[in-house]
Design a protein around this motif. Structure first.
Motif, mmCIF file in Angstrom:
data_model
loop_
_atom_site.group_PDB
_atom_site.id
_atom_site.type_symbol
_atom_site.label_atom_id
_atom_site.label_comp_id
_atom_site.label_asym_id
_atom_site.label_seq_id
_atom_site.Cartn_x
_atom_site.Cartn_y
_atom_site.Cartn_z
ATOM 1 N N GLU A 170 46.300 32.450 41.893
ATOM 2 C CA GLU A 170 45.467 33.564 41.472
ATOM 3 C C GLU A 170 46.312 34.630 40.773
ATOM 4 O O GLU A 170 47.429 34.928 41.189
ATOM 5 N N ARG A 205 47.818 38.040 39.913
ATOM 6 C CA ARG A 205 48.092 39.308 40.574
ATOM 7 C C ARG A 205 48.912 40.159 39.601
ATOM 8 O O ARG A 205 50.011 39.776 39.197
ATOM 9 N N PRO A 230 49.963 44.054 39.512
ATOM 10 C CA PRO A 230 50.002 45.446 39.977
ATOM 11 C C PRO A 230 50.220 46.395 38.787
ATOM 12 O O PRO A 230 51.147 46.208 37.990
ATOM 13 N N ARG A 275 53.250 34.644 34.998
ATOM 14 C CA ARG A 275 54.069 35.307 36.008
ATOM 15 C C ARG A 275 55.457 35.636 35.456
ATOM 16 O O ARG A 275 56.110 34.821 34.820
ATOM 17 N N ILE A 279 45.425 46.805 41.541
ATOM 18 C CA ILE A 279 45.755 45.424 41.186
ATOM 19 C C ILE A 279 44.643 44.813 40.360
ATOM 20 O O ILE A 279 43.462 44.902 40.724
ATOM 21 N N ALA A 309 43.219 41.266 39.290
ATOM 22 C CA ALA A 309 43.316 39.934 39.880
ATOM 23 C C ALA A 309 42.351 38.976 39.204
ATOM 24 O O ALA A 309 41.405 39.386 38.504
ATOM 25 N N VAL A 359 40.203 40.790 45.045
ATOM 26 C CA VAL A 359 41.335 40.985 45.948
ATOM 27 C C VAL A 359 40.777 41.436 47.299
ATOM 28 O O VAL A 359 39.634 41.883 47.399
ATOM 29 N N GLY A 363 53.866 46.239 46.009
ATOM 30 C CA GLY A 363 53.643 46.111 44.571
ATOM 31 C C GLY A 363 54.180 47.346 43.878
ATOM 32 O O GLY A 363 55.340 47.733 44.053
ATOM 33 N N GLU A 368 47.448 41.498 51.336
ATOM 34 C CA GLU A 368 47.120 40.091 51.544
ATOM 35 C C GLU A 368 48.336 39.360 52.077
ATOM 36 O O GLU A 368 49.466 39.847 52.003
ATOM 37 N N VAL A 378 53.767 38.367 46.328
ATOM 38 C CA VAL A 378 52.468 38.640 46.932
ATOM 39 C C VAL A 378 52.652 38.699 48.440
ATOM 40 O O VAL A 378 53.201 37.785 49.041
#
Length: 408
Positions: free
Chosen positions: A223, A225, A227, A281, A300, A302, A306, A336, A380, A388
């Motif tokens: 997923e 992510r 920030p 990423r 965030i 996402a 989230v 983050g 999370e 994460v």
């Protein structure tokens, strides 16, 4: 055939397990040192009256450390073979430097744990494997070292291997290789040894060359992510974008994302090299959305919803500083790109606490704790392969990082 990527790894072990000699052997046998470095090792070793060159001198960098007979920091070594390149975090063995092992493991995909064949599994061995399991290291290589000191005994190796197998099974470390080695003589470190005909497996280097840590997650789409570090506005052109670094997953123009409890479509992705159709990423980009959403630093973006922001979390923490953290005292929590006021309310369980007390976390403590934060954040669970679910605790007055945490 596609070349294997650079492998980041870490060494760990108890004092006098031969870790420095092991790393020196890797460097020497892969021809990763200069001729004059080895000549210097030969001269010093001869002056000490040693029969074999002391390869530990290749990695014990500071004279003061050598005089004390210990290595006290994380040192990064670089070496390569025809198959791949390696970045090795060499960590100290003393229990008071467990924090350095945590630092080394945090950036590693694989860990080599050394065990002295004469001593077998020690408490420090258990500690290092426990930390590796907590940090979700997917591949562990256990080098049962100094096998020459027990006359290359298969029985000794089998007994140690049985203990390791039981322990790693309890810790749910699923990919574990166990190799009999002699770093002093070079057996099964880089080249397979004729002194252990009863061992038919690969050498440590052969394992490293073929390792694919986290292969079970390859092909699984993580997923998104993202920030937010900064909101960029330009009123003259009505430009509005969200700058940050993608910590997990990927994002593409036209995709639907979730942020601030609302959905939006990615209208554009800007980078220092111009506009992109897709970013992954690790890339730092600015994301533009097709509608305005009230977002700020620490929020965030996402790929799907989230978790709901909350003021409380439970986590496993590793205390890294000589400055203690008192329960219910004031700290800052960085998650983050967000930094908020927080306090450690309770130690639920001390997993490893050589010196810990009931009212504070001290150097090298490992514990499960309950934390309250002043402002709710979308916490999370920790997942390796992206930043994460991890956080830092910081001293408000000095700005020093004192504790690292992994959210349950």
């Amino acid at each position: 055939m596609t070349a294997l990527p650079t492998l980041r790894l870490c060494t760990a072990g108890s004092v006098d397990d031969g870790k420095s000699t092991f790393v020196g052997r890797l460097l020497y046998d892969t021809k990763s040192i200069l001729a004059d470095q080895y000549e210097s090792v030969e001269r010093v070793s001869a002056a000490k009256g040693l029969d074999n060159p002391d390869l530990s001198l290749l990695v014990d960098g500071l004279r003061a450390e050598r005089e004390q007979g210990i290595t006290i920091d994380v040192a990064y070594r670089y070496f390569a073979t025809d198959k791949r390149s390696f970045i090795l975090a060499d960590t100290p063995g003393h229990v008071q430097y467990t924090r350095n092992t945590v630092t080394g493991l945090s950036t590693s995909e694989l860990v080599i744990v050394l065990i002295d064949a004469r001593n077998g599994v020690t408490e420090q061995t258990r500690r290092h494997l426990r930390v590796a399991a907590m940090m979700k290291i997917s591949h562990v290589v256990v080098a049962v070292n100094k096998i020459d000191a027990v006359d290359f005994s298969q029985e000794v190796f089998n007994n140690v291997a049985a203990d390791i197998t039981q322990l790693t099974g309890e810790l749910e470390l699923n990919h574990v290789d166990i190799v009999p080695t002699s770093a002093l003589l070079g057996d099964n470190v880089v080249e397979r040894s004729s002194n252990t005909p009863w061992y038919e497996g690969p050498s440590v280097l052969e394992i490293l060359e073929e390792a694919t840590p986290g292969a079970e997650n390859q092909g699984v789409e993580r997923e998104l992510r993202f920030p937010i570090q900064m909101v960029i506005r330009e009123h003259a052109t009505d430009y509005r974008g969200y700058a940050g670094r993608i910590t997990a997953g990927a994002v593409a123009v036209g995709e639907t994302i979730s942020a601030g409890g609302r959905e939006a479509v990615v209208e554009g992705i800007d980078s220092p090299d111009g506009e992109l159709d897709r970013a992954e990423r690790g890339q730092s980009v600015v994301i533009r959305l097709d509608r305005e959403i009230d977002l700020s630093r620490g929020d965030i973006i996402a790929g799907s919803d989230v978790p709901e922001p909350t003021n409380q979390l439970t986590a496993t923490v590793f205390h890294l500083s000589e400055t203690p953290v008192r329960l219910r005292g004031n700290v800052l929590l960085r998650y983050g790109s967000a930094t908020v006021r927080a306090r450690v309310d309770e130690v639920i369980e001390r997993i490893d606490a050589p010196q810990g007390t009931s009212e504070e976390l001290v150097l090298n403590d490992i514990a499960r704790v309950r934390i309250t934060v002043a402002e709710p954040l979308p916490f999370e669970s920790y997942r390796r392969g992206g930043r994460v679910g991890s956080f830092l605790l910081i001293q408000p007055g000095t700005g020093d990082t004192v504790t690292a945490g992994l959210i349950d």
